[in-house]
Design an enzyme around this catalytic site. Structure first.
Site, mmCIF file in Angstrom:
data_model
loop_
_atom_site.group_PDB
_atom_site.id
_atom_site.type_symbol
_atom_site.label_atom_id
_atom_site.label_comp_id
_atom_site.label_asym_id
_atom_site.label_seq_id
_atom_site.Cartn_x
_atom_site.Cartn_y
_atom_site.Cartn_z
ATOM 1 N N PRO A 283 2.716 9.523 0.415
ATOM 2 C CA PRO A 283 3.353 9.309 -0.610
ATOM 3 C C PRO A 283 3.370 8.079 -1.277
ATOM 4 C CG PRO A 283 4.543 8.203 1.955
ATOM 5 C CD PRO A 283 2.914 9.169 1.641
ATOM 6 N N ASN A 284 4.491 8.432 -2.790
ATOM 7 C CA ASN A 284 4.037 7.506 -4.052
ATOM 8 C C ASN A 284 2.751 7.681 -4.775
ATOM 9 O OD1 ASN A 284 7.055 6.480 -3.809
ATOM 10 N ND2 ASN A 284 6.131 5.662 -2.253
ATOM 11 N N ARG B 286 2.433 4.178 -11.282
ATOM 12 C CA ARG B 286 2.822 2.643 -10.462
ATOM 13 C C ARG B 286 2.110 1.250 -10.175
ATOM 14 N NH1 ARG B 286 1.425 3.794 -4.132
ATOM 15 N NH2 ARG B 286 2.919 2.860 -3.422
ATOM 16 N N TYR C 79 -2.538 -0.882 -8.465
ATOM 17 C CA TYR C 79 -3.173 0.795 -8.510
ATOM 18 C C TYR C 79 -4.495 0.995 -8.640
ATOM 19 C CZ TYR C 79 -0.349 0.372 -4.342
ATOM 20 O OH TYR C 79 0.839 -0.067 -2.612
ATOM 21 N N ASN D 71 -5.324 8.726 2.639
ATOM 22 C CA ASN D 71 -5.006 8.291 2.056
ATOM 23 C C ASN D 71 -3.070 8.327 2.655
ATOM 24 O OD1 ASN D 71 -3.079 5.791 0.949
ATOM 25 N ND2 ASN D 71 -4.486 6.065 -0.895
ATOM 26 N N ALA E 61 2.327 4.389 2.254
ATOM 27 C CA ALA E 61 2.732 3.735 2.292
ATOM 28 C C ALA E 61 3.282 4.061 4.917
ATOM 29 C CB ALA E 61 4.266 3.796 2.960
ATOM 30 N N GLU F 3 -9.608 7.198 6.631
ATOM 31 C CA GLU F 3 -8.945 5.689 6.182
ATOM 32 C C GLU F 3 -9.196 5.369 4.874
ATOM 33 O OE1 GLU F 3 -6.892 3.616 8.917
ATOM 34 O OE2 GLU F 3 -5.592 2.925 6.934
ATOM 35 N N HIS G 188 -7.524 3.288 1.499
ATOM 36 C CA HIS G 188 -6.243 2.241 0.272
ATOM 37 C C HIS G 188 -6.967 2.397 -0.960
ATOM 38 C CE1 HIS G 188 -3.798 2.688 3.513
ATOM 39 N NE2 HIS G 188 -4.680 2.610 4.765
ATOM 40 N N ARG H 271 -2.780 -8.429 1.167
ATOM 41 C CA ARG H 271 -1.370 -7.912 0.518
ATOM 42 C C ARG H 271 -0.734 -8.294 1.489
ATOM 43 N NH1 ARG H 271 -0.380 -2.490 -1.613
ATOM 44 N NH2 ARG H 271 1.064 -3.547 -2.916
#
Ligand code: DQA
Length: 146
Positions: A7-8, A15, A20, A71, A74, A95, A97, A104
């Site tokens: 998502p996103n 964004r 990012y 990825n 969230a 995975e 990111h 963070r």
């Protein structure tokens, strides 16, 4: 190989660019495809904002894809369903990111996916995908599918 963006991530470029970067998802997919061609692997990419669509894509990868780069966005920090789907299909997964999730907010420090992945690459911006692709290919070469 299947590349899943959660998502996103469709909003990359717009964004939170300080977190990012300015690279768009289309640019990431394009340069990943170029790398894949050089490395002689074929990629299929999918982005979804819906947990169930990502679960469906993982199920549909059975007998089609030899590895998954994901990825989960969230959903990394919330989704038992995505974790269970990865365990169910038993496809080697890396995975990814863009940001370093460990520097963070504390809620980003836990990943439901990491314990069922071969490994995790976090914090290298768009390069995280490229590094993940390399790692997945090396892993698959050293442990051939039975
Ligand atoms: C992310 C990190 C997640 O915590 C966040 O929710 C994202 C992007 C990353 O690529 O850095 O959507 O997965």
């Amino acid at each position: 190989m299947l590349v899943l963006h959660g998502p996103n991530l469709n909003l990359l470029g717009l964004r939170e660019p300080a977190v990012y970067g300015k690279t768009t998802l289309a640019q990431i997919n394009e340069s990943l495809n170029l790398s894949a061609t050089k490395l002689q692997v074929k990629l299929t990419s999918l982005q979804s904002n819906h947990e169930g669509s990502l679960v469906d894509a993982i199920h549909n990868a059975r007998d089609v894809h030899t590895g998954i780069l994901i990825n989960p966005g969230a959903y990394t920090h919330t989704s038992v369903a995505i974790r269970d789907a990865l365990v169910a299909v038993m496809i080697p997964t890396v995975e990814i990111h863009l940001s370093n999730i460990y520097t963070r907010e504390e809620f980003r420090h836990h990943s439901y996916i990491a314990p069922v992945a071969i490994g995790q690459i976090s914090g290298f911006g768009a390069d995280s995908y490229y590094l993940g692709l390399q790692a997945l290919i090396n892993y698959l070469k050293s442990s051939p599918v039975e």
